[in-house]
Design an enzyme around this catalytic site. Structure first.
Site, PDB file in Angstrom:
ATOM      1  N   GLU A 179     110.471  10.406 182.327  1.00 18.07           N
ATOM      2  CA  GLU A 179     109.643  11.568 182.607  1.00 18.07           C
ATOM      3  C   GLU A 179     108.189  11.266 182.254  1.00 18.07           C
ATOM      4  OE1 GLU A 179     112.148  15.378 182.695  1.00 18.07           O
ATOM      5  OE2 GLU A 179     111.504  15.085 180.640  1.00 18.07           O
ATOM      6  N   GLU A 195     108.029  17.182 175.318  1.00 16.77           N
ATOM      7  CA  GLU A 195     107.511  18.373 174.628  1.00 16.77           C
ATOM      8  C   GLU A 195     107.865  18.325 173.145  1.00 16.77           C
ATOM      9  OE1 GLU A 195     109.137  21.190 177.411  1.00 16.77           O
ATOM     10  OE2 GLU A 195     107.691  20.467 178.891  1.00 16.77           O
ATOM     11  N   SER A 213     108.149  17.489 187.755  1.00 17.25           N
ATOM     12  CA  SER A 213     107.824  18.176 189.010  1.00 17.25           C
ATOM     13  C   SER A 213     108.768  17.804 190.159  1.00 17.25           C
ATOM     14  CB  SER A 213     106.358  17.943 189.392  1.00 17.25           C
ATOM     15  OG  SER A 213     105.504  18.493 188.391  1.00 17.25           O
ATOM     16  N   GLY A 224     105.689  19.653 184.617  1.00 21.01           N
ATOM     17  CA  GLY A 224     105.143  21.000 184.733  1.00 21.01           C
ATOM     18  C   GLY A 224     103.773  21.047 185.382  1.00 21.01           C
ATOM     19  N   ASN A 260     116.767  21.734 183.078  1.00 17.38           N
ATOM     20  CA  ASN A 260     116.243  21.965 181.731  1.00 17.38           C
ATOM     21  C   ASN A 260     115.497  23.297 181.737  1.00 17.38           C
ATOM     22  OD1 ASN A 260     114.964  21.917 179.270  1.00 17.38           O
ATOM     23  ND2 ASN A 260     113.647  20.163 179.736  1.00 17.38           N
ATOM     24  N   TRP A 261     116.156  24.310 181.187  1.00 15.66           N
ATOM     25  CA  TRP A 261     115.582  25.666 181.271  1.00 15.66           C
ATOM     26  C   TRP A 261     114.519  25.918 180.205  1.00 15.66           C
ATOM     27  CZ3 TRP A 261     120.799  28.810 182.093  1.00 15.66           C
ATOM     28  CH2 TRP A 261     121.347  28.428 183.336  1.00 15.66           C
ATOM     29  N   LYS A 262     114.387  24.997 179.283  1.00 18.54           N
ATOM     30  CA  LYS A 262     113.357  25.109 178.228  1.00 18.54           C
ATOM     31  C   LYS A 262     113.455  26.464 177.526  1.00 18.54           C
ATOM     32  CE  LYS A 262     110.652  21.736 180.739  1.00 18.54           C
ATOM     33  NZ  LYS A 262     109.365  21.130 181.029  1.00 18.54           N
ATOM     34  N   GLY A 269     112.892  20.734 185.470  1.00 21.64           N
ATOM     35  CA  GLY A 269     112.423  21.860 184.678  1.00 21.64           C
ATOM     36  C   GLY A 269     112.208  23.085 185.534  1.00 21.64           C
ATOM     37  N   GLY A 270     110.965  23.323 185.914  1.00 18.81           N
ATOM     38  CA  GLY A 270     110.584  24.554 186.624  1.00 18.81           C
ATOM     39  C   GLY A 270     111.480  24.887 187.810  1.00 18.81           C
ATOM     40  N   HIS A 317     112.678  14.747 174.422  1.00 14.19           N
ATOM     41  CA  HIS A 317     111.836  15.275 175.509  1.00 14.19           C
ATOM     42  C   HIS A 317     110.377  15.188 175.088  1.00 14.19           C
ATOM     43  CE1 HIS A 317     109.985  18.059 178.299  1.00 14.19           C
ATOM     44  NE2 HIS A 317     111.034  17.860 179.078  1.00 14.19           N
TER      45      HIS A 317
END
Ligand code: PGA
Length: 266
Positions: A170, A100, A215, A176, A12-14, A236-237, A98
């Protein structure tokens, strides 16, 4: 990870990346995972890079996911993108609900359900995200919150649709933050989710893939995947660096090889 379910990882590159950067990352990921035939891999660039990335990855093993969609097919909805438009640019999946989107953009459970149903109608596989906040976990409400989100997300989705759904657990406090859920914490919720789906259909529950997100890193993925009901990751990251994302996928491949399994495509 259990035999019979193919592990699945979605990066997930956001809100990151120009078209050129996204193409470079997608190409590196494809090159790094193309020989790992026992793991499914997707990347999720920003809307602006979806078409270019999908074209670049066409006919290869890595598929493309959008990060959101709307539930209407067309009309006066400025700024929204329809599931059929995502299919048109080459997406196979769409991330829905998600945390976010829920937290920063006020997305409610009912909207998550409308989006998931619209995605299924258009032929996309929705990756539906659920997860508790830290306050909810501390208050002992983790399972109740996840159950409420899951039940609401799956309203009016029949078993044929449910077979195409992927669930991502999640925990919001792990996204994150560098603080992942312990394997036992993840497994408790994953097992609950599978059991909850099992109250509707035992066969779908056995086949549905439940990803962990929050994470995920190369150094914690193996312990998470060692859990029976963790079938992969929404990353993600660590997916913004091809080497670390590839290492995460390789960990699943290594476990598959160790199991001596060739799970059928789910
Ligand atoms: P993270 O994000 O891996 O950076 O924690 C996961 C996600 O938000 O899907």
């Amino acid at each position: 990870m259990a035999t019979g379910r193919r592990p699945f990882f979605c990066g997930n590159w956001k809100l990151n990346g120009s078209i050129a950067e996204s193409l470079a990352l997608a190409t590196d990921v494809r090159n790094g995972v193309s020989t790992l035939r026992d793991v499914d891999v997707a990347v999720s660039p920003s809307f602006t890079a979806l078409y270019a990335v999908a074209k670049r990855l066409e006919d290869g093993p890595v598929t493309v996911a959008a990060q959101d969609c709307f539930w209407e097919e067309k009309g006066a909805f400025t700024g929204e993108v329809a599931p059929a438009q995502l299919v048109d640019v080459g997406c196979k999946h769409v991330i829905i609900g998600h945390s976010e989107r829920r937290q920063l953009f006020g997305e409610l459970d009912a909207a998550v359900n409308l989006k998931a149903r619209a995605a299924l109608r258009a032929g996309l596989s929705p990756i539906i995200c659920v997860g508790e906040t830290l306050a909810e976990r501390d208050a002992g409400e983790t399972i109740g919150r996840v159950q409420a989100q899951l039940d609401a997300a799956l309203v009016d989705i029949d078993d044929a649709g449910l077979e195409r759904v992927v669930i991502a657990y999640e925990p919001v406090w792990a996204i994150g933050t560098g603080r992942n859920a312990t394997p036992a914490q993840a497994e408790e919720v994953h097992r609950f989710i599978r059991g909850r789906i099992g109250t509707r259909s035992a066969s779908v529950a056995a086949a549905i893939r439940i990803l962990y997100g929050g994470s995920v890193k190369p150094d914690n993925i193996a312990d998470l995947l060692a859990q029976e009901d963790v079938d992969g990751g929404l990353v993600g990251g660590a997916s913004l660096s091809a080497p670390s994302f590839i290492q995460i996928v390789q960990a699943a491949h290594g476990l598959q090889a160790a199991h001596g399994t060739q799970a059928t495509k789910g």
